[in-house]
Scaffold this motif. Sequence first.
Motif, short mmCIF file in Angstrom:
data_model
loop_
_atom_site.label_atom_id
_atom_site.label_comp_id
_atom_site.label_asym_id
_atom_site.label_seq_id
_atom_site.Cartn_x
_atom_site.Cartn_y
_atom_site.Cartn_z
N GLU A 63 0.85 -1.19 0.00
CA GLU A 63 0.00 0.00 0.00
C GLU A 63 0.89 1.24 0.00
OE1 GLU A 63 -2.54 2.70 -0.29
OE2 GLU A 63 -3.33 0.66 -0.31
N ILE A 64 0.81 2.02 -1.07
CA ILE A 64 1.69 3.19 -1.19
C ILE A 64 0.94 4.52 -1.16
CG2 ILE A 64 3.53 1.93 -2.38
CD1 ILE A 64 2.52 3.18 -5.02
N SER A 65 -0.36 4.49 -0.91
CA SER A 65 -1.13 5.74 -0.97
C SER A 65 -0.65 6.77 0.05
CB SER A 65 -2.62 5.47 -0.79
OG SER A 65 -2.87 4.92 0.49
N GLY A 66 -0.12 6.37 1.17
CA GLY A 66 0.33 7.31 2.19
C GLY A 66 1.78 7.73 2.06
N TYR A 67 2.40 7.42 0.93
CA TYR A 67 3.83 7.73 0.75
C TYR A 67 4.02 8.76 -0.36
CZ TYR A 67 4.54 3.70 3.68
OH TYR A 67 4.51 2.83 4.76
N ASN A 68 4.97 9.67 -0.14
CA ASN A 68 5.33 10.67 -1.15
C ASN A 68 6.37 10.10 -2.12
OD1 ASN A 68 5.19 11.98 1.71
ND2 ASN A 68 4.34 13.48 0.31
N THR A 69 7.25 9.25 -1.57
CA THR A 69 8.38 8.73 -2.33
C THR A 69 8.37 7.21 -2.29
OG1 THR A 69 9.68 10.67 -1.72
CG2 THR A 69 10.90 8.75 -2.54
N VAL A 70 8.59 6.61 -3.45
CA VAL A 70 8.67 5.16 -3.56
C VAL A 70 10.00 4.82 -4.23
CG1 VAL A 70 7.64 3.06 -4.52
CG2 VAL A 70 6.16 4.93 -3.72
N ILE A 71 10.77 3.97 -3.56
CA ILE A 71 12.03 3.48 -4.11
C ILE A 71 11.80 2.03 -4.50
CG2 ILE A 71 14.46 3.00 -3.64
CD1 ILE A 71 13.73 6.02 -3.47
N LEU A 72 12.12 1.69 -5.74
CA LEU A 72 11.96 0.33 -6.24
C LEU A 72 13.34 -0.28 -6.45
CD1 LEU A 72 9.21 1.13 -8.90
CD2 LEU A 72 8.86 0.17 -6.61
N GLY A 73 13.51 -1.51 -6.02
CA GLY A 73 14.81 -2.14 -6.15
C GLY A 73 14.72 -3.58 -6.60
N GLY A 74 15.72 -4.01 -7.34
CA GLY A 74 15.75 -5.39 -7.76
C GLY A 74 16.82 -5.66 -8.79
N PRO A 75 16.87 -6.89 -9.23
CA PRO A 75 17.88 -7.28 -10.22
C PRO A 75 17.50 -6.89 -11.64
CG PRO A 75 16.52 -9.15 -9.69
CD PRO A 75 16.07 -8.03 -8.79
N VAL A 76 18.50 -6.81 -12.48
CA VAL A 76 18.30 -6.61 -13.92
C VAL A 76 18.10 -7.98 -14.55
CG1 VAL A 76 19.41 -5.90 -16.07
CG2 VAL A 76 19.69 -4.52 -14.00
N TRP A 77 17.09 -8.10 -15.36
CA TRP A 77 16.87 -9.31 -16.15
C TRP A 77 16.79 -8.87 -17.61
CZ3 TRP A 77 12.58 -12.75 -13.52
CH2 TRP A 77 13.05 -13.20 -12.29
N GLY A 78 17.61 -9.42 -18.47
CA GLY A 78 17.56 -9.08 -19.89
C GLY A 78 17.77 -7.60 -20.14
N GLN A 79 18.67 -6.98 -19.42
CA GLN A 79 19.03 -5.57 -19.56
C GLN A 79 17.98 -4.60 -19.04
OE1 GLN A 79 20.24 -4.81 -23.61
NE2 GLN A 79 21.77 -6.42 -23.57
N THR A 80 16.95 -5.11 -18.34
CA THR A 80 15.87 -4.24 -17.90
C THR A 80 15.27 -4.72 -16.58
OG1 THR A 80 13.91 -3.03 -18.63
CG2 THR A 80 14.05 -5.37 -19.25
#
Length: 157
Positions: A67-84
């Motif tokens: 649930e991100i409705s109460g957030y101003n900033t969202v950081i997404l993280g993870g591995p690269v698969w197929g250059q993306t």
Amino acid sequence: MKTMVIYYSQTGQSKRIAEMAAEKLHADLAEIKTVRTYNEDMWKADAEAKAELNAGKLPELKGGLPEISGYNTVILGGPVWGQTISNPMLAYMRKADFSGKMVSSFWTFYDHDENYNSDMKKEAKGARVMDGLSLPRAITENPKKLGSALDKWIQGL
């Protein structure tokens, strides 16, 4: 400014970095999980991911969306698969509403990440997307370099 770090991690590397980023940002943390598990061998997992994309199917996610409705900033993280963006993170992004949010990301990779940042900007619909943090193996395997890279990136957010 309230921040959420959301990550997908197959091997634990992105999880470790997400935890570090969340601590430095005083942010909440959420993990994206898939119903099915990908092969532990990165080359076999890559083949599975390509087959999914070619079939037009992204993985089913386990549990509800963070649930991100109460957030101003969202950081997404993870591995690269197929250059993306990895398929699990892409599946999440296509369901989430980033309207009015500031979004940035970090990504880990072995050799190629050419499309990650530009694809992130395309997929985070409705968001103000900031350039992310590219983390090749030479940085992720060196704690001092990793800490420095995270600090510099966070200062720019």
